[in-house]
Scaffold this motif. Structure first.
Motif, PDB file in Angstrom:
ATOM      1  N   CYS A   1       0.844  -1.193   0.000  1.00  0.00           N
ATOM      2  CA  CYS A   1       0.000   0.000   0.000  1.00  0.00           C
ATOM      3  C   CYS A   1       0.879   1.243   0.000  1.00  0.00           C
ATOM      4  O   CYS A   1       2.029   1.200   0.412  1.00  0.00           O
ATOM      5  N   THR A   2       0.301   2.342  -0.436  1.00  0.00           N
ATOM      6  CA  THR A   2       0.915   3.655  -0.270  1.00  0.00           C
ATOM      7  C   THR A   2       0.126   4.355   0.812  1.00  0.00           C
ATOM      8  O   THR A   2      -1.108   4.335   0.800  1.00  0.00           O
ATOM      9  N   ILE A   3       0.836   4.960   1.769  1.00  0.00           N
ATOM     10  CA  ILE A   3       0.170   5.596   2.900  1.00  0.00           C
ATOM     11  C   ILE A   3       0.823   6.944   3.176  1.00  0.00           C
ATOM     12  O   ILE A   3       2.037   7.089   3.038  1.00  0.00           O
ATOM     13  N   PHE A   4      -0.011   7.916   3.538  1.00  0.00           N
ATOM     14  CA  PHE A   4       0.450   9.279   3.784  1.00  0.00           C
ATOM     15  C   PHE A   4       0.034   9.737   5.174  1.00  0.00           C
ATOM     16  O   PHE A   4      -1.077   9.439   5.616  1.00  0.00           O
ATOM     17  N   ARG A   5       0.915  10.482   5.812  1.00  0.00           N
ATOM     18  CA  ARG A   5       0.564  11.139   7.073  1.00  0.00           C
ATOM     19  C   ARG A   5      -0.063  12.478   6.726  1.00  0.00           C
ATOM     20  O   ARG A   5       0.461  13.236   5.910  1.00  0.00           O
ATOM     21  N   GLU A   6      -1.190  12.773   7.348  1.00  0.00           N
ATOM     22  CA  GLU A   6      -1.900  14.025   7.088  1.00  0.00           C
ATOM     23  C   GLU A   6      -1.693  14.974   8.259  1.00  0.00           C
ATOM     24  O   GLU A   6      -1.793  14.565   9.405  1.00  0.00           O
ATOM     25  N   ASN A   7      -1.411  16.206   7.968  1.00  0.00           N
ATOM     26  CA  ASN A   7      -1.306  17.234   9.003  1.00  0.00           C
ATOM     27  C   ASN A   7      -2.453  18.211   8.813  1.00  0.00           C
ATOM     28  O   ASN A   7      -2.640  18.740   7.724  1.00  0.00           O
ATOM     29  N   VAL A   8      -3.196  18.424   9.872  1.00  0.00           N
ATOM     30  CA  VAL A   8      -4.359  19.302   9.822  1.00  0.00           C
ATOM     31  C   VAL A   8      -4.131  20.460  10.778  1.00  0.00           C
ATOM     32  O   VAL A   8      -3.633  20.262  11.883  1.00  0.00           O
ATOM     33  N   GLY A   9      -4.496  21.645  10.342  1.00  0.00           N
ATOM     34  CA  GLY A   9      -4.433  22.788  11.246  1.00  0.00           C
ATOM     35  C   GLY A   9      -3.725  23.983  10.656  1.00  0.00           C
ATOM     36  O   GLY A   9      -3.398  24.020   9.474  1.00  0.00           O
ATOM     37  N   LYS A  10      -3.508  24.955  11.535  1.00  0.00           N
ATOM     38  CA  LYS A  10      -2.855  26.203  11.153  1.00  0.00           C
ATOM     39  C   LYS A  10      -1.678  26.451  12.085  1.00  0.00           C
ATOM     40  O   LYS A  10      -1.743  26.129  13.269  1.00  0.00           O
ATOM     41  N   VAL A  11      -0.624  27.046  11.524  1.00  0.00           N
ATOM     42  CA  VAL A  11       0.538  27.432  12.328  1.00  0.00           C
ATOM     43  C   VAL A  11       0.998  28.820  11.893  1.00  0.00           C
ATOM     44  O   VAL A  11       0.839  29.203  10.735  1.00  0.00           O
ATOM     45  N   ARG A  12       1.570  29.552  12.835  1.00  0.00           N
ATOM     46  CA  ARG A  12       2.137  30.859  12.515  1.00  0.00           C
ATOM     47  C   ARG A  12       3.580  30.643  12.068  1.00  0.00           C
ATOM     48  O   ARG A  12       4.373  30.025  12.758  1.00  0.00           O
ATOM     49  N   MET A  13       3.886  31.168  10.888  1.00  0.00           N
ATOM     50  CA  MET A  13       5.232  31.025  10.341  1.00  0.00           C
ATOM     51  C   MET A  13       6.141  32.105  10.917  1.00  0.00           C
ATOM     52  O   MET A  13       5.675  33.052  11.557  1.00  0.00           O
ATOM     53  N   ALA A  14       7.447  31.961  10.708  1.00  0.00           N
ATOM     54  CA  ALA A  14       8.425  32.898  11.251  1.00  0.00           C
ATOM     55  C   ALA A  14       8.157  34.335  10.803  1.00  0.00           C
ATOM     56  O   ALA A  14       8.422  35.281  11.556  1.00  0.00           O
ATOM     57  N   ASN A  15       7.607  34.507   9.614  1.00  0.00           N
ATOM     58  CA  ASN A  15       7.323  35.854   9.107  1.00  0.00           C
ATOM     59  C   ASN A  15       5.994  36.413   9.622  1.00  0.00           C
ATOM     60  O   ASN A  15       5.562  37.488   9.218  1.00  0.00           O
ATOM     61  N   GLY A  16       5.321  35.670  10.502  1.00  0.00           N
ATOM     62  CA  GLY A  16       4.074  36.129  11.094  1.00  0.00           C
ATOM     63  C   GLY A  16       2.817  35.705  10.353  1.00  0.00           C
ATOM     64  O   GLY A  16       1.714  35.828  10.873  1.00  0.00           O
ATOM     65  N   ARG A  17       2.969  35.219   9.137  1.00  0.00           N
ATOM     66  CA  ARG A  17       1.812  34.772   8.357  1.00  0.00           C
ATOM     67  C   ARG A  17       1.314  33.432   8.890  1.00  0.00           C
ATOM     68  O   ARG A  17       2.080  32.641   9.425  1.00  0.00           O
ATOM     69  N   MET A  18       0.017  33.202   8.689  1.00  0.00           N
ATOM     70  CA  MET A  18      -0.559  31.917   9.080  1.00  0.00           C
ATOM     71  C   MET A  18      -0.489  30.958   7.898  1.00  0.00           C
ATOM     72  O   MET A  18      -0.738  31.361   6.753  1.00  0.00           O
ATOM     73  N   PHE A  19      -0.163  29.721   8.175  1.00  0.00           N
ATOM     74  CA  PHE A  19      -0.156  28.673   7.161  1.00  0.00           C
ATOM     75  C   PHE A  19      -1.245  27.675   7.526  1.00  0.00           C
ATOM     76  O   PHE A  19      -1.307  27.194   8.657  1.00  0.00           O
ATOM     77  N   ASP A  20      -2.108  27.369   6.556  1.00  0.00           N
ATOM     78  CA  ASP A  20      -3.203  26.421   6.746  1.00  0.00           C
ATOM     79  C   ASP A  20      -2.939  25.226   5.837  1.00  0.00           C
ATOM     80  O   ASP A  20      -2.696  25.396   4.642  1.00  0.00           O
ATOM     81  N   THR A  21      -2.980  24.019   6.390  1.00  0.00           N
ATOM     82  CA  THR A  21      -2.706  22.823   5.590  1.00  0.00           C
ATOM     83  C   THR A  21      -3.740  22.611   4.496  1.00  0.00           C
ATOM     84  O   THR A  21      -3.479  21.910   3.529  1.00  0.00           O
ATOM     85  N   GLY A  22      -4.918  23.183   4.666  1.00  0.00           N
ATOM     86  CA  GLY A  22      -5.962  23.036   3.661  1.00  0.00           C
ATOM     87  C   GLY A  22      -6.881  21.854   3.905  1.00  0.00           C
ATOM     88  O   GLY A  22      -7.953  21.776   3.325  1.00  0.00           O
ATOM     89  N   LEU A  23      -6.478  20.932   4.751  1.00  0.00           N
ATOM     90  CA  LEU A  23      -7.339  19.787   5.057  1.00  0.00           C
ATOM     91  C   LEU A  23      -8.398  20.204   6.083  1.00  0.00           C
ATOM     92  O   LEU A  23      -8.119  21.001   6.976  1.00  0.00           O
ATOM     93  N   PRO A  24      -9.602  19.656   5.967  1.00  0.00           N
ATOM     94  CA  PRO A  24     -10.653  20.031   6.918  1.00  0.00           C
ATOM     95  C   PRO A  24     -10.403  19.444   8.300  1.00  0.00           C
ATOM     96  O   PRO A  24      -9.761  18.397   8.449  1.00  0.00           O
ATOM     97  N   ARG A  25     -10.913  20.134   9.315  1.00  0.00           N
ATOM     98  CA  ARG A  25     -10.824  19.608  10.686  1.00  0.00           C
ATOM     99  C   ARG A  25     -11.519  18.252  10.718  1.00  0.00           C
ATOM    100  O   ARG A  25     -12.533  18.049  10.061  1.00  0.00           O
TER     101      ARG A  25
END
Length: 112
Positions: free
Chosen positions: A15-39
């Motif tokens: 099988c092929t399997i992927f780890r999914e990361n969900v959520g938002k994090v603040r990047m070093a430049n202050g911008r928010m990064f959203d993984t795009g996956l739903p909660r």
């Protein structure tokens, strides 16, 4: 870590399997990064090489319980008949994937 053990075991099962990361994090430049996956999106997803069937696995430890958003994802997967389940061990994950189980491990949490 149980999640990595599951990933290795399922990968070895053709099988092929992927780890999914969900959520938002603040990047070093202050911008928010959203993984795009739903909660509520499961921890792992993938497909079987034999028939290209997609599967989703929510990883929990022996005491872990799903959140409401995870329950909603599960309910939708049940409606569609998609392979998915809760895995508390590599053996659980292999059972879900190899047998094509729909909703494995969710019965005690189903409100419907």
């Amino acid at each position: 870590m149980i999640q990595n053990k599951i990933r290795v075991a399922v990968s070895k099962a053709d099988c092929t399997i992927f780890r999914e990361n969900v959520g938002k994090v603040r990047m070093a430049n202050g911008r928010m990064f959203d993984t795009g996956l739903p909660r509520g999106f499961p921890d792992l997803s993938g497909f079987r090489h034999s028939d290209l069937q997609v599967f989703y696995i929510e990883v929990k430890n022996e005491k872990g319980k799903p959140r409401e958003d995870q329950k909603r994802f599960h309910q939708r997967m049940m409606q569609l008949g998609v392979i998915h389940g809760i895995a508390r061990s590599p053996e659980d994950a292999l059972k879900i994937v190899k047998l094509g189980l729909v909703g494995y491990g969710w019965s005690e949490y189903d409100d419907t």
